[in-house]
Design a protein around this motif. Sequence first.
Motif, PDB file in Angstrom:
ATOM      1  N   ALA A  15       7.041  -3.665  -3.022  1.00  0.00           N
ATOM      2  CA  ALA A  15       5.599  -3.678  -3.564  1.00  0.00           C
ATOM      3  C   ALA A  15       5.603  -1.984  -3.568  1.00  0.00           C
ATOM      4  O   ALA A  15       4.796  -1.517  -4.702  1.00  0.00           O
ATOM      5  CB  ALA A  15       4.647  -3.919  -2.634  1.00  0.00           C
ATOM      6  N   MET A  16       5.837  -1.241  -2.607  1.00  0.00           N
ATOM      7  CA  MET A  16       5.888   0.304  -2.773  1.00  0.00           C
ATOM      8  C   MET A  16       6.587   0.854  -3.709  1.00  0.00           C
ATOM      9  O   MET A  16       5.975   1.610  -4.485  1.00  0.00           O
ATOM     10  CB  MET A  16       6.128   0.923  -1.344  1.00  0.00           C
ATOM     11  N   LEU A  17       7.725   0.202  -4.024  1.00  0.00           N
ATOM     12  CA  LEU A  17       8.518   0.840  -5.496  1.00  0.00           C
ATOM     13  C   LEU A  17       7.952   0.675  -6.538  1.00  0.00           C
ATOM     14  O   LEU A  17       7.893   1.355  -7.586  1.00  0.00           O
ATOM     15  CB  LEU A  17      10.000   0.079  -5.300  1.00  0.00           C
ATOM     16  N   GLY A  18       7.265  -0.702  -6.647  1.00  0.00           N
ATOM     17  CA  GLY A  18       6.440  -0.731  -7.780  1.00  0.00           C
ATOM     18  C   GLY A  18       5.379   0.124  -8.232  1.00  0.00           C
ATOM     19  O   GLY A  18       4.867   0.620  -9.315  1.00  0.00           O
ATOM     20  N   VAL A  19       4.547   0.760  -6.994  1.00  0.00           N
ATOM     21  CA  VAL A  19       3.703   1.591  -6.957  1.00  0.00           C
ATOM     22  C   VAL A  19       4.333   2.868  -7.666  1.00  0.00           C
ATOM     23  O   VAL A  19       3.813   3.790  -8.277  1.00  0.00           O
ATOM     24  CB  VAL A  19       2.917   1.893  -5.742  1.00  0.00           C
ATOM     25  N   PHE A  20       5.382   3.373  -6.985  1.00  0.00           N
ATOM     26  CA  PHE A  20       6.231   4.633  -7.581  1.00  0.00           C
ATOM     27  C   PHE A  20       6.492   4.467  -8.721  1.00  0.00           C
ATOM     28  O   PHE A  20       6.204   5.380  -9.574  1.00  0.00           O
ATOM     29  CB  PHE A  20       7.521   4.506  -6.489  1.00  0.00           C
ATOM     30  N   LYS A  59      -0.640  16.243  -9.881  1.00  0.00           N
ATOM     31  CA  LYS A  59      -1.977  15.886  -9.346  1.00  0.00           C
ATOM     32  C   LYS A  59      -2.079  14.108  -9.761  1.00  0.00           C
ATOM     33  O   LYS A  59      -2.514  13.458  -8.924  1.00  0.00           O
ATOM     34  CB  LYS A  59      -3.042  16.391 -10.587  1.00  0.00           C
ATOM     35  N   ILE A  60      -1.296  13.791 -10.816  1.00  0.00           N
ATOM     36  CA  ILE A  60      -1.182  12.256 -10.884  1.00  0.00           C
ATOM     37  C   ILE A  60      -0.678  11.574  -9.958  1.00  0.00           C
ATOM     38  O   ILE A  60      -0.919  10.561  -9.280  1.00  0.00           O
ATOM     39  CB  ILE A  60      -0.713  11.953 -12.269  1.00  0.00           C
ATOM     40  N   ILE A  61       0.573  11.941  -9.283  1.00  0.00           N
ATOM     41  CA  ILE A  61       1.389  11.759  -8.400  1.00  0.00           C
ATOM     42  C   ILE A  61       0.693  11.478  -6.893  1.00  0.00           C
ATOM     43  O   ILE A  61       0.495  10.365  -6.260  1.00  0.00           O
ATOM     44  CB  ILE A  61       2.918  12.250  -8.216  1.00  0.00           C
ATOM     45  N   LEU A  62       0.088  12.630  -6.761  1.00  0.00           N
ATOM     46  CA  LEU A  62      -0.674  12.667  -5.230  1.00  0.00           C
ATOM     47  C   LEU A  62      -1.998  11.799  -5.681  1.00  0.00           C
ATOM     48  O   LEU A  62      -2.185  11.064  -4.303  1.00  0.00           O
ATOM     49  CB  LEU A  62      -0.927  14.244  -5.080  1.00  0.00           C
ATOM     50  N   ALA A  63      -2.539  11.768  -6.502  1.00  0.00           N
ATOM     51  CA  ALA A  63      -3.790  10.855  -6.567  1.00  0.00           C
ATOM     52  C   ALA A  63      -3.383   9.325  -6.226  1.00  0.00           C
ATOM     53  O   ALA A  63      -3.924   8.711  -5.578  1.00  0.00           O
ATOM     54  CB  ALA A  63      -4.430  11.103  -7.830  1.00  0.00           C
ATOM     55  N   GLY A  64      -2.489   8.990  -7.040  1.00  0.00           N
ATOM     56  CA  GLY A  64      -2.016   7.627  -7.039  1.00  0.00           C
ATOM     57  C   GLY A  64      -1.478   7.229  -5.787  1.00  0.00           C
ATOM     58  O   GLY A  64      -1.616   6.153  -4.940  1.00  0.00           O
ATOM     59  N   LEU A  65      -0.573   8.092  -4.908  1.00  0.00           N
ATOM     60  CA  LEU A  65      -0.044   7.874  -3.508  1.00  0.00           C
ATOM     61  C   LEU A  65      -1.058   7.861  -2.605  1.00  0.00           C
ATOM     62  O   LEU A  65      -1.208   7.032  -1.997  1.00  0.00           O
ATOM     63  CB  LEU A  65       1.224   8.924  -3.302  1.00  0.00           C
ATOM     64  N   ARG A  66      -2.089   8.930  -2.821  1.00  0.00           N
ATOM     65  CA  ARG A  66      -3.011   8.825  -1.627  1.00  0.00           C
ATOM     66  C   ARG A  66      -4.158   7.693  -1.916  1.00  0.00           C
ATOM     67  O   ARG A  66      -4.689   7.310  -0.791  1.00  0.00           O
ATOM     68  CB  ARG A  66      -3.764  10.135  -1.427  1.00  0.00           C
ATOM     69  N   ALA A  67      -4.327   7.245  -2.946  1.00  0.00           N
ATOM     70  CA  ALA A  67      -5.054   6.051  -3.014  1.00  0.00           C
ATOM     71  C   ALA A  67      -4.576   4.673  -2.608  1.00  0.00           C
ATOM     72  O   ALA A  67      -5.261   3.858  -1.949  1.00  0.00           O
ATOM     73  CB  ALA A  67      -5.527   5.933  -4.661  1.00  0.00           C
ATOM     74  N   ALA A  68      -3.227   4.424  -2.918  1.00  0.00           N
ATOM     75  CA  ALA A  68      -2.374   3.484  -2.487  1.00  0.00           C
ATOM     76  C   ALA A  68      -2.129   3.385  -1.024  1.00  0.00           C
ATOM     77  O   ALA A  68      -1.871   2.327  -0.375  1.00  0.00           O
ATOM     78  CB  ALA A  68      -1.122   3.108  -3.548  1.00  0.00           C
ATOM     79  N   PHE A  69      -1.625   4.658  -0.359  1.00  0.00           N
ATOM     80  CA  PHE A  69      -1.129   4.473   0.716  1.00  0.00           C
ATOM     81  C   PHE A  69      -1.789   5.808   1.537  1.00  0.00           C
ATOM     82  O   PHE A  69      -1.234   6.815   2.046  1.00  0.00           O
ATOM     83  CB  PHE A  69       0.555   5.087   0.696  1.00  0.00           C
ATOM     84  N   PRO A  70      -3.164   5.688   1.919  1.00  0.00           N
ATOM     85  CA  PRO A  70      -3.856   7.073   2.533  1.00  0.00           C
ATOM     86  C   PRO A  70      -3.396   7.294   4.010  1.00  0.00           C
ATOM     87  O   PRO A  70      -4.009   8.416   4.372  1.00  0.00           O
ATOM     88  CB  PRO A  70      -5.209   6.214   2.459  1.00  0.00           C
ATOM     89  N   ASP A  71      -2.678   6.547   4.577  1.00  0.00           N
ATOM     90  CA  ASP A  71      -1.997   6.715   5.864  1.00  0.00           C
ATOM     91  C   ASP A  71      -0.772   7.453   5.957  1.00  0.00           C
ATOM     92  O   ASP A  71      -0.373   7.961   7.195  1.00  0.00           O
ATOM     93  CB  ASP A  71      -2.290   5.682   6.683  1.00  0.00           C
ATOM     94  N   ILE A  72      -0.243   7.627   4.719  1.00  0.00           N
ATOM     95  CA  ILE A  72       1.077   8.211   4.841  1.00  0.00           C
ATOM     96  C   ILE A  72       0.989   9.901   4.317  1.00  0.00           C
ATOM     97  O   ILE A  72       0.487   9.997   3.024  1.00  0.00           O
ATOM     98  CB  ILE A  72       2.185   7.520   3.938  1.00  0.00           C
ATOM     99  N   PRO A  73       1.434  10.703   4.824  1.00  0.00           N
ATOM    100  CA  PRO A  73       1.296  11.996   4.362  1.00  0.00           C
ATOM    101  C   PRO A  73       2.098  12.421   3.350  1.00  0.00           C
ATOM    102  O   PRO A  73       3.375  11.674   3.209  1.00  0.00           O
ATOM    103  CB  PRO A  73       1.679  13.067   5.687  1.00  0.00           C
ATOM    104  N   CYS A  74       1.793  13.432   2.575  1.00  0.00           N
ATOM    105  CA  CYS A  74       2.378  13.692   1.222  1.00  0.00           C
ATOM    106  C   CYS A  74       2.852  15.085   1.244  1.00  0.00           C
ATOM    107  O   CYS A  74       2.242  16.208   1.903  1.00  0.00           O
ATOM    108  CB  CYS A  74       1.633  13.596   0.122  1.00  0.00           C
ATOM    109  N   VAL A  75       4.338  15.324   1.152  1.00  0.00           N
ATOM    110  CA  VAL A  75       4.747  16.861   0.803  1.00  0.00           C
ATOM    111  C   VAL A  75       5.287  16.941  -0.560  1.00  0.00           C
ATOM    112  O   VAL A  75       6.072  16.265  -0.954  1.00  0.00           O
ATOM    113  CB  VAL A  75       5.831  16.976   1.924  1.00  0.00           C
ATOM    114  N   ALA A  76       4.441  17.877  -1.276  1.00  0.00           N
ATOM    115  CA  ALA A  76       4.616  17.929  -2.588  1.00  0.00           C
ATOM    116  C   ALA A  76       4.984  19.378  -3.093  1.00  0.00           C
ATOM    117  O   ALA A  76       4.537  20.368  -2.338  1.00  0.00           O
ATOM    118  CB  ALA A  76       3.268  17.352  -3.491  1.00  0.00           C
ATOM    119  N   GLU A  77       5.860  19.689  -3.960  1.00  0.00           N
ATOM    120  CA  GLU A  77       6.387  20.987  -3.940  1.00  0.00           C
ATOM    121  C   GLU A  77       5.547  21.883  -4.525  1.00  0.00           C
ATOM    122  O   GLU A  77       5.295  23.131  -3.882  1.00  0.00           O
ATOM    123  CB  GLU A  77       7.394  20.901  -5.291  1.00  0.00           C
TER     124      GLU A  77
END
Length: 279
Positions: A15-20, A59-77
């Motif tokens: 399911a997570m891979l589908g979101v990715f 912007k698109i990636i972080l918005a999508g990840l944070r909406a789908a998985f708000p509890d998982i931190p993101c490190v982005a370049e």
Amino acid sequence: MPKTNMIAAAASDEAMLGVFERIALAAGREVMRVFDAGCAVDQKSDSSPVTEADRESEKIILAGLRAAFPDIPCVAEEEASTGIVPPDLDDAFFLVDPLDGTKEFVNRRTDFTVNIALVRHGVPDIGVVFAPCTRRFFSGRPGRAEAIEVNGDYQIIGRRPISARTGVAPLTVVASRSHNTPETEAYIRTVGAAEIVSVGSSLKFCLVAGAEADVYPRFGRTMEWDTAAGDAVLRAAGGITRTLDGQPLAYGKRNQSDDEDFANPYFIASGKPAVSRPV
């Protein structure tokens, strides 16, 4: 792990891979909009190039990840380049490179990629690598790696499993187009390469994962967001990325005595190891 828990984990990973995949396609579409329109090239504090495509894709990636998985931190370049990094990564975090191969992008070459990965306990477990210009798309999760077919409307129309091969000398070596080094050349001579495939960005990992090459040596600087997604695809395909001392390349490296946070040492990514046979 009990079988029921393994099934649940696999379903969650899928399911997570589908979101990715959906996020990467959306980001890739935006990257190509900028590529086709043209854009200015700026320089970051480390003198590396950055463009509107890098920023808008992130912007698109972080918005999508944070909406789908708000509890998982993101490190982005691009966030990291401005000092925005989560203080605590916990046991799982996302690594994002919104446009790997910016030099390829700027030089109007085609092998730049969008990269999203999940790291768990220091291991890149789930990842996607999408090259929007050529529409080459690869994904990986524990136990399964795939090459994905994408049409001109950025829709997935097919997929097939891929598996790394066991290298037999002379090897096919994939090398960096923009970052080749004398150490890389020396390594290639030691393995007696039959063919050297030059390609930019994280596609190098994917060529090894898909049995199009045997080994990718990197004797040059990389950061974790450069490698995590491709490394996840490779490991899902049965390959491995090791440092020069033979240890699997680890992620979430902070407070390093000899380098900055998230910087990688030199490494060698390769396909399946040869199986020793009894004498």
